[in-house]
Design an enzyme around this catalytic site. Structure first.
Site, mmCIF file in Angstrom:
data_model
loop_
_atom_site.group_PDB
_atom_site.id
_atom_site.type_symbol
_atom_site.label_atom_id
_atom_site.label_comp_id
_atom_site.label_asym_id
_atom_site.label_seq_id
_atom_site.Cartn_x
_atom_site.Cartn_y
_atom_site.Cartn_z
ATOM 1 N N ARG A 18 0.836 -1.192 0.000
ATOM 2 C CA ARG A 18 0.000 0.000 0.000
ATOM 3 C C ARG A 18 0.874 1.246 0.000
ATOM 4 N NH1 ARG A 18 -2.818 -2.856 -2.096
ATOM 5 N NH2 ARG A 18 -4.611 -3.940 -1.290
ATOM 6 N N CYS A 19 0.317 2.314 -0.529
ATOM 7 C CA CYS A 19 0.993 3.601 -0.638
ATOM 8 C C CYS A 19 1.657 3.959 0.690
ATOM 9 C CB CYS A 19 -0.027 4.668 -1.031
ATOM 10 S SG CYS A 19 0.667 6.285 -1.329
ATOM 11 N N PRO A 20 2.921 4.330 0.660
ATOM 12 C CA PRO A 20 3.786 4.652 -0.488
ATOM 13 C C PRO A 20 4.706 3.507 -0.910
ATOM 14 C CG PRO A 20 4.845 5.441 1.487
ATOM 15 C CD PRO A 20 3.540 4.777 1.919
#
Length: 81
Positions: A18-20
């Protein structure tokens, strides 16, 4: 998967990240590549649909192709300067 993606010289599995994290992993992988080499990124984070194109533009890499019609998403990048 479209034949263009099978021609990539490098591959990064970012599934579950998941981001980042996906962009951080791409950056780390691209650093080890030679200019002009290609990288296939497979991801399932919806944020990658905006983050990866932005990363390529900011870092002067080329987003050759992307398939975001369904997960997992596929992105084909070409390393720039």
């Amino acid at each position: 998967m479209n034949d263009i993606y099978t021609q990539a010289q490098h591959q990064l599995d970012a599934l579950g990240l998941r981001c980042p994290e996906p962009v951080m992993m791409i950056r780390k992988t691209v650093r080890k590549m030679a200019e002009g080499e290609t990288l296939l990124v497979i991801a399932d984070d919806p944020a990658t649909t905006r983050d990866i194109p932005s990363f390529c533009e900011f870092m002067d890499h080329t987003l050759i192709a992307s398939d975001i019609s369904k997960t997992p998403y596929h992105y084909l990048l070409k390393k720039g300067l």
